[in-house]
Design an enzyme around this catalytic site. Structure first.
Site, PDB file in Angstrom:
ATOM      1  N   GLY A 148      -8.623  -7.343   4.593  1.00  0.00           N
ATOM      2  CA  GLY A 148      -9.442  -7.520   5.786  1.00  0.00           C
ATOM      3  C   GLY A 148      -8.722  -8.117   6.971  1.00  0.00           C
ATOM      4  N   CYS A 201       8.115 -37.568  -6.483  1.00  0.00           N
ATOM      5  CA  CYS A 201       6.766 -38.123  -6.533  1.00  0.00           C
ATOM      6  C   CYS A 201       6.021 -37.975  -5.221  1.00  0.00           C
ATOM      7  CB  CYS A 201       6.801 -39.579  -6.964  1.00  0.00           C
ATOM      8  SG  CYS A 201       7.657 -40.643  -5.796  1.00  0.00           S
ATOM      9  N   ARG A 207      -3.206   3.150   8.486  1.00  0.00           N
ATOM     10  CA  ARG A 207      -3.545   1.991   7.649  1.00  0.00           C
ATOM     11  C   ARG A 207      -2.394   1.006   7.628  1.00  0.00           C
ATOM     12  NH1 ARG A 207      -4.819   4.548   1.900  1.00  0.00           N
ATOM     13  NH2 ARG A 207      -6.142   2.686   1.747  1.00  0.00           N
ATOM     14  N   SER A 223      13.696 -41.287  -7.967  1.00  0.00           N
ATOM     15  CA  SER A 223      12.489 -40.508  -7.761  1.00  0.00           C
ATOM     16  C   SER A 223      12.430 -40.184  -6.286  1.00  0.00           C
ATOM     17  CB  SER A 223      11.267 -41.316  -8.193  1.00  0.00           C
ATOM     18  OG  SER A 223      10.109 -40.556  -7.918  1.00  0.00           O
ATOM     19  N   MET A 235      -5.993  -6.832   8.631  1.00  0.00           N
ATOM     20  CA  MET A 235      -5.615  -5.883   9.660  1.00  0.00           C
ATOM     21  C   MET A 235      -6.420  -4.615   9.484  1.00  0.00           C
ATOM     22  SD  MET A 235      -1.650  -6.705  10.199  1.00  0.00           S
ATOM     23  CE  MET A 235      -1.462  -7.254   8.547  1.00  0.00           C
ATOM     24  N   ARG A 276      -3.631  -1.419  -6.362  1.00  0.00           N
ATOM     25  CA  ARG A 276      -2.806  -2.631  -6.296  1.00  0.00           C
ATOM     26  C   ARG A 276      -3.229  -3.546  -7.434  1.00  0.00           C
ATOM     27  NH1 ARG A 276      -5.875  -4.602  -0.960  1.00  0.00           N
ATOM     28  NH2 ARG A 276      -7.784  -5.295  -1.930  1.00  0.00           N
ATOM     29  N   HIS A 285     -16.677  -8.344   1.869  1.00  0.00           N
ATOM     30  CA  HIS A 285     -15.651  -9.238   2.422  1.00  0.00           C
ATOM     31  C   HIS A 285     -15.805 -10.654   1.859  1.00  0.00           C
ATOM     32  CE1 HIS A 285     -14.125 -12.090   5.500  1.00  0.00           C
ATOM     33  NE2 HIS A 285     -13.090 -11.263   5.486  1.00  0.00           N
ATOM     34  N   LYS A 312       0.837  -1.205   0.000  1.00  0.00           N
ATOM     35  CA  LYS A 312       0.000   0.000   0.000  1.00  0.00           C
ATOM     36  C   LYS A 312       0.866   1.247   0.000  1.00  0.00           C
ATOM     37  CE  LYS A 312      -3.799  -0.570   2.392  1.00  0.00           C
ATOM     38  NZ  LYS A 312      -4.507  -0.792   3.662  1.00  0.00           N
ATOM     39  N   TYR A 346      11.699 -33.951 -13.769  1.00  0.00           N
ATOM     40  CA  TYR A 346      10.238 -33.855 -13.719  1.00  0.00           C
ATOM     41  C   TYR A 346       9.725 -33.834 -12.280  1.00  0.00           C
ATOM     42  CZ  TYR A 346      10.064 -38.842 -12.559  1.00  0.00           C
ATOM     43  OH  TYR A 346      10.212 -40.046 -11.934  1.00  0.00           O
TER      44      TYR A 346
HETATM   45  P1  ADP Z   1      -7.987  -2.263   3.738  1.00  0.00           P
HETATM   46  O1  ADP Z   1      -6.604  -2.715   3.507  1.00  0.00           O
HETATM   47  O2  ADP Z   1      -8.754  -3.127   4.664  1.00  0.00           O
HETATM   48  O3  ADP Z   1      -8.691  -1.936   2.473  1.00  0.00           O
HETATM   49  P2  ADP Z   1      -7.480   0.521   4.006  1.00  0.00           P
HETATM   50  O4  ADP Z   1      -6.322   1.021   4.789  1.00  0.00           O
HETATM   51  O5  ADP Z   1      -7.314   0.520   2.553  1.00  0.00           O
HETATM   52  O6  ADP Z   1      -7.868  -0.910   4.558  1.00  0.00           O
HETATM   53  O7  ADP Z   1      -8.657   1.455   4.441  1.00  0.00           O
HETATM   54  C1  ADP Z   1      -9.978   1.118   4.695  1.00  0.00           C
HETATM   55  C2  ADP Z   1     -10.887   2.133   4.056  1.00  0.00           C
HETATM   56  O8  ADP Z   1     -10.635   3.455   4.541  1.00  0.00           O
HETATM   57  C3  ADP Z   1     -10.701   2.209   2.550  1.00  0.00           C
HETATM   58  O9  ADP Z   1     -11.952   2.319   1.940  1.00  0.00           O
HETATM   59  C4  ADP Z   1      -9.883   3.450   2.360  1.00  0.00           C
HETATM   60  O10 ADP Z   1     -10.108   4.035   1.112  1.00  0.00           O
HETATM   61  C5  ADP Z   1     -10.367   4.347   3.486  1.00  0.00           C
HETATM   62  N1  ADP Z   1      -9.334   5.296   3.867  1.00  0.00           N
HETATM   63  C6  ADP Z   1      -8.103   5.010   4.338  1.00  0.00           C
HETATM   64  N2  ADP Z   1      -7.384   6.131   4.536  1.00  0.00           N
HETATM   65  C7  ADP Z   1      -8.178   7.148   4.193  1.00  0.00           C
HETATM   66  C8  ADP Z   1      -7.985   8.576   4.172  1.00  0.00           C
HETATM   67  N3  ADP Z   1      -6.830   9.138   4.515  1.00  0.00           N
HETATM   68  N4  ADP Z   1      -9.014   9.329   3.746  1.00  0.00           N
HETATM   69  C9  ADP Z   1     -10.173   8.745   3.374  1.00  0.00           C
HETATM   70  N5  ADP Z   1     -10.428   7.445   3.377  1.00  0.00           N
HETATM   71  C10 ADP Z   1      -9.433   6.631   3.777  1.00  0.00           C
HETATM   72 MG    MG Z   2      -7.828  -0.917   1.067  1.00  0.00          MG
END
Ligand code: ADP
Ligand code: MG
Ligand code: MG
Length: 876
Positions: free
Chosen positions: A103, A832, A94, A765, A105, A338, A456, A24, A852
């Site tokens: 989902g 194998c 984040r 093998s 963390m 991503r 989710h 990220k 193989y």
């Molecule tokens: P996940 O990895 O579970 O998607 P994220 O860190 O991407 O968690 O964030 C969860 C939600 O919060 C996402 O929809 C993201 O766009 C939103 N979000 C995260 N940071 C910000 C921010 N600085 N401003 C607005 N929305 C945010």
């Molecule tokens: Mg996200």
């Protein structure tokens, strides 16, 4: 560069720094440098996370200082001040590991709010509703993620308020309601934690960063890592980012976008959004989102800008992108991009299309599909004839393709338990959450009442290749009573349903399924994989049926045909028992004479199914007691059948008892004691080959494999029997036939003396199941009982019987391969064990120069792709 730099501004990083900044963080940095509107911020590195663990789960002052330093820079960039009551800077915290862990963390939004700054926000924006909505969300998230106060308990307070007010949606609550709600939330927090909700933004920040580090080791994350081969040593980074707000009213909103359809692969942007909402709302499935086409009507300019950025990102990353965006009062921001997760079908179509569009080379495209994903394409789909006669009882969103049929389970725990008992189940939930992960893995398919294509349930199911139908609002599910009601009919835990993840249809009955085929994009893609790879792929097959299936899946031979599986068949077991119970060689030979025609027929059938491809046949391997009954009644029956007394049977059974049957009288040791068994098997192998040569014109070069060899002399002894018998058979038939004699390397001593063994063995093998068990010194039938403790204590991170232990067992493989080649430069080398179908183990086999891998028929396409990827990544 500073020596220990733990924090980077987005403007200091780029996409190549994924290991340090997490996926990220690296992509936020890359988007920043591409000039895409990204709220600015900084990333605390994965090294800081590792340091946190190295330091005994404390965050170092050095790291804290650097965070404050970057916060000061962010204040300058944003023109706002963290904790100020004039223009407060709010941030999100984040998590973001190297590989995306959806989902797993949790994110905290709106950090920096307290009783003072919220008032400032209200005044500044003239929108107190927004300010208090943000505040209550922050309290809820912080309490949940950092302080372990369950989110649900806050939702209950909010639901109660909505009920009292007689409204349905969160957006129906006004500023005063939300203000009251904040007070109630804080009260609840105090009751739970025995202290006030923390009001100092700096403390909120450090606590949150620490919580993200901590969450790297929560049980959900550990399960996900084991499932996806992610080592715990990677750690997670933490991103601190200025907030933008999608919940500021009707010109604000938030959404999720894919540059191509993640379910079908269609080259068309697929996106969903919600107006007046924040982050999680779209994914959580609280309200059902709008399709992006609506944005085109409502805000055409924003829509055009959105499409441009999506295209820019896809072209830049040369792959389908999964993005998050937010619109704040008519201004568009991107918050994440991503390489998007996709279904196996979509992955194949996208990979082939990207080559056709000249965006990728074939080699690059090969890397775009996760071999494990192919699995989902190799499993049955509904039988179309049976499907025609069935009427759907409801329809939801086709969230993850495939067909599933099973009994209904209303909780994840139940799904897990019933699955372990061998039942096929479909998990039916209002919506799923990360806690449900194990139940989702256990289920044949997943059905949810709420949530969209990016909920989710949908995201996780696609990742796992499990069929999923989401957002089926017609169903009335009562999770407590374990009932599902639709169309006036009630279904319970003992009822079957069938769900179609490709159409979204749900059926209130069991529908049969059919075998899959490799055609279309799948066929094209696999042909490229075959062009590229050098490692051959064979199959483990004991019957003509399995062999034929494997050929359809692209197997280039049989690497392991276990002859004992044939011995267990109902019509043979009597002769096998007669052989075991024989009192002398003569009696034994008589029994073996009965088995000979049956084995010959089996081998001929297999040779035919393989159409001339090489076939490795392993001689009898298991300890003989496995063929005898253990129950008194069965022994009595057998005595009658054989014309023996019960006592005689019992004595034989007892005499065959071993304390460690896995290390007992088995493998080539049987042939040493009873050479006539090897004689019979050789006869069957050679006669069958001559038969198919004469009748079908197939030229087979049988490969006779002697199991469990640990000493060259024992191999030589058995080989001499084989050679002598083969010579006799050929003389009798007047036919010359080529064949090979080789061995399994599955005892450490064989690996250690591989140079000697290679004097007699024409091929090796690697039997990595036994080799693993003998090297570790624990039995694969018992290890499951204690391996769980080892995972928990992080002594092992994966099951060595599923994924080859490259540092230990792998070294034996490597060494034996090298030693074997010294003695016999053109020795054929294969594997194998179960590992032959595991992608990371396949890569290892490629790297150590095996010819193989051999795996079960359904793993063959997986291994073909893994072998091609190994070649692209490590040319040989
Ligand atoms: P996940 O990895 O579970 O998607 P994220 O860190 O991407 O968690 O964030 C969860 C939600 O919060 C996402 O929809 C993201 O766009 C939103 N979000 C995260 N940071 C910000 C921010 N600085 N401003 C607005 N929305 C945010
Ligand atoms: Mg996200
Ligand atoms: Mg073995």
């Amino acid at each position: 560069m500073e020596k220990n730099k733990y924090v980077y501004l987005f403007s200091e990083g780029d996409a190549s720094m994924k290991n340090l900044l997490g996926g990220k963080g690296a992509n936020l940095a890359e988007m920043t440098s591409l000039g895409i509107p990204v709220p600015q911020g900084f990333t605390v590195t994965t090294e800081a996370c590792n340091k946190y663990y190295d330091d005994g789960k404390v965050i170092a002052q050095e790291v804290i200082d650097q965070i404050y330093g970057k916060m000061a820079e962010l204040e300058t960039i944003s023109g706002k001040k963290f904790g100020s009551t004039e223009s407060p800077l709010l941030v999100s915290v984040r998590s973001g590991a190297r590989a995306s862990m959806p989902g797993m963390m949790d994110t905290i939004l709106n950090l920096g709010l307290n009783d003072e700054t919220v008032e400032a926000m209200a005044k500044l924006t003239g929108n107190p509703r927004f300010a208090y909505d943000s505040y209550r969300r922050f309290i809820q998230m912080f309490a949940d993620v950092v302080m372990d106060v369950e989110k649900r308990t806050f939702e209950e307070i909010m639901d109660k308020m909505k009920e009292e007010k007689g409204v349905k949606l969160d957006t129906d609550l006004d500023a005063d309601d939300l203000k009251k709600l904040v007070a109630l939330f804080k009260e609840h927090y105090k009751k739970e934690k025995g202290e006030e909700f923390p009001s100092d933004p700096k403390m909120q920040l450090i606590e949150s960063v620490t919580a993200v580090f901590r969450s790297w080791d929560n049980p959900r994350a550990i399960v996900y890592r084991r499932l996806n081969d992610i080592p715990s040593s990677w750690g997670t980074a933490v991103n601190v980012q200025e907030m933008v707000f999608g919940n500021k009213g009707e010109t604000s909103g938030t959404g999720v976008a894919f540059s191509r359809n993640p379910s079908t692969g269609e080259k068309k942007i697929f996106a969903e959004y919600l107006m007046n909402a924040q982050g999680e709302d779209v994914v959580a499935g609280i309200r059902t989102p709008e399709p992006i086409e609506k944005l085109e009507q409502d805000m055409p300019e924003i829509y055009n800008q959105f499409v441009n950025i999506v295209n820019t990102l896809e072209n830049h990353y040369r792959d389908m992108q999964d993005m998050e965006f937010t619109i704040e009062e008519g201004k568009l921001y991107f918050l994440q991009t991503r390489n998007g997760k996709r279904t196996a079908q979509a992955a194949l179509k996208i990979a082939v299309n990207l080559v056709e569009e000249e965006m990728l080379s074939k080699e690059e495209a090969i890397l775009k599909v996760d071999p494990k994903q192919l699995d989902s394409l190799l499993h049955p789909a509904f039988d179309s004839a049976k499907l025609k006669s069935a009427t759907p009882i409801a329809k939801g969103l086709p969230a993850s393709p495939g067909a599933a049929c099973g009994k209904i389970c209303f909780t994840a725990e139940e799904a897990k338990e019933r699955h372990e008992k061998g039942e096929k189940v479909v998990l039916v939930r209002l919506e799923t959450s990360p806690e449900d992960i194990e139940g989702m893995i256990a289920a044949e398919g997943i059905l949810t009442v709420r949530g969209g294509m990016t909920s989710h349930a949908a995201v996780v199911a696609r990742g796992m290749g499990t069929c999923c139908v989401a957002g089926c609002g017609e169903l009335k599910v009562n999770e407590e009573k374990k009932t599902m009601e639709v169309g006036g009919k009630v279904y319970g835990s003992e009822d079957y349903i069938s769900i179609d993840g490709t159409t979204g249809n749900i059926y209130g009955e069991a529908i049969g399924t059919v075998e899959p085929e490799i055609t279309g994009y799948f066929g094209t893609f696999m042909a490229w994989a075959d062009e590229i790879r050098v490692l051959k792929v064979r199959t483990n097959a004991d019957t003509p049926r399995d062999a034929a299936q494997a050929v359809k899946f692209g197997a280039e031979g049989i690497g392991l045909c276990r002859t004992e599986h044939m011995f267990f068949a109902e019509d043979r077991i009597a002769a096998v028992r007669e052989m075991i119970l024989a009192k002398n060689e003569e009696q034994r030979r008589k029994a073996l004479d009965k088995l000979l025609p049956m084995q010959r027929e089996d081998f001929a059938g297999i040779y035919e199914a393989m159409e001339g491809r090489p076939v490795t046949i392993r001689f009898l391997d298991p300890p003989l007691h496995e063929f005898l009954p253990t129950e008194v009644e069965d022994m009595e029956a057998l005595a009658k059948e054989m014309g023996l007394t019960f006592e005689e049977i019992k004595t034989t059974v007892e005499s065959l008892h071993e304390f460690n049957p896995m290390m007992g009288h088995r493998g080539c040791r049987l042939a040493v004691s009873y050479p006539e068994i090897a004689e019979m098997q050789t006869r069957a192998v050679i006669e069958a080959a001559i038969e198919v040569k004469q009748n079908k014109g197939l030229d087979i070069v049988p490969e006779i494999m002697i199991p469990l060899v640990g000493e060259i002399k024992e191999l030589k002894f058995v080989k001499d029997v084989v050679v002598k018998t083969a010579k006799e058979v050929m003389a009798e038939k007047g036919v010359e036939l080529q064949y090979q004699v080789g061995t399994m390397i599955e005892i450490p001593r064989a690996a250690l003396t591989a140079d000697e063994i290679a004097k007699e063995a024409e091929f090796f093998s690697f039997g990595t199941n036994d080799l693993t068990q003998m090297t570790f010194g624990f039995s694969r039938d018992d290890a499951a009982k204690f391996l769980a403790d080892y995972y928990e204590k992080k002594i092992y991170e994966f099951d060595p019987f599923a994924k080859l232990d490259q540092t230990g067992v792998g070294q034996l493989v490597k060494m034996a391969a090298e030693k074997g080649k010294v003695t016999r430069p053109n020795i054929k080398l294969g594997i194998c064990g179960e590992h032959g179908g595991d992608p990371s183990s396949v890569e290892f086999c490629h790297n150590v120069g095996l010819n193989y891998v051999s795996c079960s028929p359904f793993r063959v396409p997986v291994a073909r792709l893994a072998a091609a990827q190994a070649q692209v990544n490590n040319k040989r």
